[in-house]
Design a protein around this motif. Structure first.
Motif, PDB file in Angstrom:
ATOM      1  N   ARG A 246       1.045  -1.157   0.009  1.00 40.66           N
ATOM      2  CA  ARG A 246       0.056  -0.451   0.104  1.00 40.66           C
ATOM      3  C   ARG A 246       1.172   1.342   0.057  1.00 40.66           C
ATOM      4  NH1 ARG A 246      -5.298  -1.422   1.579  1.00 40.66           N
ATOM      5  NH2 ARG A 246      -5.289   1.235   2.880  1.00 40.66           N
ATOM      6  N   LEU A 310      -8.184   3.903  -1.400  1.00 41.79           N
ATOM      7  CA  LEU A 310      -7.507   3.266  -3.272  1.00 41.79           C
ATOM      8  C   LEU A 310      -8.702   3.791  -4.107  1.00 41.79           C
ATOM      9  CD1 LEU A 310      -7.093  -0.311  -1.990  1.00 41.79           C
ATOM     10  CD2 LEU A 310      -5.591   1.780  -2.598  1.00 41.79           C
ATOM     11  N   THR A 311      -9.835   3.794  -3.116  1.00 42.82           N
ATOM     12  CA  THR A 311     -11.234   4.410  -4.162  1.00 42.82           C
ATOM     13  C   THR A 311     -11.198   5.825  -5.067  1.00 42.82           C
ATOM     14  OG1 THR A 311     -13.189   3.082  -2.627  1.00 42.82           O
ATOM     15  CG2 THR A 311     -13.832   5.327  -4.075  1.00 42.82           C
ATOM     16  N   ALA A 417      -3.308  -0.214  -9.041  1.00 35.52           N
ATOM     17  CA  ALA A 417      -4.080   0.120  -8.143  1.00 35.52           C
ATOM     18  C   ALA A 417      -5.290  -0.825  -7.168  1.00 35.52           C
ATOM     19  CB  ALA A 417      -4.921   1.431  -8.389  1.00 35.52           C
ATOM     20  N   LEU A 418      -5.337  -1.772  -8.707  1.00 41.49           N
ATOM     21  CA  LEU A 418      -6.109  -2.715  -9.193  1.00 41.49           C
ATOM     22  C   LEU A 418      -5.652  -4.117  -8.247  1.00 41.49           C
ATOM     23  CD1 LEU A 418      -7.884  -2.315 -12.556  1.00 41.49           C
ATOM     24  CD2 LEU A 418      -9.220  -2.036 -10.536  1.00 41.49           C
ATOM     25  N   THR A 420      -3.896  -3.985  -6.227  1.00 39.38           N
ATOM     26  CA  THR A 420      -3.510  -3.682  -4.394  1.00 39.38           C
ATOM     27  C   THR A 420      -5.169  -3.671  -3.856  1.00 39.38           C
ATOM     28  OG1 THR A 420      -1.626  -1.998  -4.955  1.00 39.38           O
ATOM     29  CG2 THR A 420      -3.072  -1.992  -2.769  1.00 39.38           C
ATOM     30  N   ARG A 421      -5.694  -3.292  -4.304  1.00 39.26           N
ATOM     31  CA  ARG A 421      -7.111  -3.898  -4.245  1.00 39.26           C
ATOM     32  C   ARG A 421      -7.486  -5.328  -4.330  1.00 39.26           C
ATOM     33  NH1 ARG A 421     -12.092  -0.733  -2.883  1.00 39.26           N
ATOM     34  NH2 ARG A 421     -11.574   1.486  -4.255  1.00 39.26           N
ATOM     35  N   ALA A 424      -6.548  -6.915  -1.386  1.00 36.66           N
ATOM     36  CA  ALA A 424      -6.626  -6.729   0.328  1.00 36.66           C
ATOM     37  C   ALA A 424      -7.924  -7.068   0.714  1.00 36.66           C
ATOM     38  CB  ALA A 424      -7.376  -4.655   0.276  1.00 36.66           C
ATOM     39  N   GLN A 425      -8.833  -7.257  -0.579  1.00 36.78           N
ATOM     40  CA  GLN A 425      -9.977  -7.991  -0.517  1.00 36.78           C
ATOM     41  C   GLN A 425      -9.935  -9.908   0.223  1.00 36.78           C
ATOM     42  OE1 GLN A 425     -12.226  -7.438  -4.197  1.00 36.78           O
ATOM     43  NE2 GLN A 425     -12.916  -5.127  -3.565  1.00 36.78           N
TER      44      GLN A 425
END
Length: 427
Positions: A246, A310-311, A417-418, A420-421, A424-425
């Protein structure tokens, strides 16, 4: 005294401590807001005509992009020593020194323009970039004492404060130029005369009023294991960023957003001049761009605190891509250019606020100043390369191709970014 009385007393002490920290945070933000207004005024007044001044002194349009490169290079060169100084002596010492160097840089820029010396002009612009470093570091100073769920808003408030000076700056470039008539220096160097005085005022304000120092105060409140010099060294900051996906995304977000913005913005005055725009119109377009950069930053801060960093990073990618499309297809439409530059500012704001908050969240408190300095170094180096390349791209191809190149920078950022998201999920 009963156990209940002891627990009650501890709760009251903690509440009192929280109240003192909140009061100090409010005072810190007020001082930073005032300094940002002044710093933004000085920076924007000079940067509005930096490329035009460089073209006039050098006599070569291909070299005009070096004005932005020199300023950004100055910011980059000073990032590490300023981070080291802040590590050792706090935010106040670093901010004051940066503003003083910016003052000297503005004076040298004027001397270079008066002598017709392009190398001296670039040296002055490099020093001028130190004031930008102060403006960037001030956002982190706002986050030093902020609660985790309010960090993005604290950062965005200080970023927003730059709006007042930054929007006014390009519009006083013309009167600043006229004010030096008869002094034997180019009209385009007038804004740098004014900037020198404004930066000096900022240095005095921070030196006198930013007490106690927010970074040193935050460190004093940190756990004992984070108090050692090794925990807050530049090496520790680099290690902290390297260890956190992150934090790496945050660093890339700020760097790419800033590079895309600097590359396009720095050559827009030259493109507008090609299409018949005068200095007043150029000032208005740049003012609109700077309004997009700063005026809506509180909105970006609230979005980042409420919906996640992230959003808002995803929003930044979308806005910057839209800006490149608008500006790159503007041609002789000054209104379309203005719209593109405004959206470019919005995308930069989203990337800067969300990325800065994510970086602060992702590294230990002791290593934050070092990690933040590393981020500014990376950002400035990338933007410096982008600014230098921008002039060559416009001279050899076109302004439209420059915007396409800026849009291509967003592809790896969006992918990271995608990714990393997704991680995280899954965690």
């Amino acid at each position: 005294m009963s156990a209940g009385d002891v627990r009650s007393e501890r709760v009251e002490d903690a509440s009192s401590d929280d109240g003192r920290v909140e009061a100090l945070q409010r005072r810190t933000q007020r001082v930073l807001v005032a300094s940002q207004i002044l710093g933004g005024l000085g920076t924007a007044t000079g940067i509005a005509l930096a490329a035009v001044l460089a073209k006039k002194v050098s006599g070569d349009e291909a070299l005009s992009g070096l004005a932005s490169t020199a300023s950004v290079a100055g910011t980059a060169i000073l990032s590490v020593p300023l981070a080291a100084l802040m590590n050792a002596r706090g935010r106040r010492a670093g901010l004051v020194l940066a503003y003083l160097i910016g003052t000297v840089g503005a004076v040298v820029t004027v001397l270079g323009a008066a002598a017709g010396s392009f190398p001296l002009l670039l040296i002055g612009l490099a020093g001028f970039g130190a004031a930008s470093s102060a403006n960037l570091q001030a956002r982190y100073a706002a986050a030093d004492l902020a609660a985790p769920d309010r960090r993005a808003r604290a950062i965005s408030t200080v970023v927003w404060a730059t709006t007042i000076g930054a929007v006014l700056g390009p519009n006083i470039a013309a009167p600043a130029g006229r004010s030096v008539a008869g002094l034997g220096i180019p009209e385009e160097s007038g804004p740098f005369v004014w900037a020198a005085g404004v930066f000096l005022m900022s240095a005095v304000l921070v030196h006198v009023l930013l007490r106690p120092d927010p970074l040193l105060t935050a460190r004093a409140m940190a756990p004992a294991e984070e108090q050692s010099p090794a925990a807050r060294s530049l090496r520790a900051g680099f290690a902290a960023v390297s260890a956190s996906p992150r934090a790496r995304l945050a660093l890339v977000t700020v760097a790419v957003s800033h590079t895309a913005m600097v590359s396009v913005m720095s050559m827009t005055p030259v493109d507008l001049e090609h299409h018949g725009a005068d200095i007043e119109l150029i000032g208005l377009v740049i003012s609109g761009h700077i309004a997009g950069m700063y005026a809506f930053s509180p909105v970006m801060g609230r979005l980042a605190d409420r919906f996640g960093r992230l959003t808002v990073i995803g929003l930044a990618v979308g806005l910057l891509a839209c800006a490149a499309m608008l500006a790159g297809t503007a041609g002789g439409s000054h209104a379309r250019s203005a719209a593109g530059l405004f959206v470019l500012g919005l995308g930069w704001s989203a990337g800067l606020v969300a990325g800065s908050a994510l970086l602060t969240d992702s590294v230990p408190q002791a290593a934050r100043a070092a990690a933040q300095g590393l981020s500014d170094l990376t950002t400035s180096l990338a933007a410096g390369i982008g600014g230098a390349t921008a002039g060559l791209v416009v001279a050899t191809a076109s302004y439209a191709w420059l915007n396409l190149a800026a849009a291509c920078l967003l592809v790896p950022l969006g992918a990271l970014a995608l990714f990393t998201r997704g991680r995280a999920q899954q965690a």
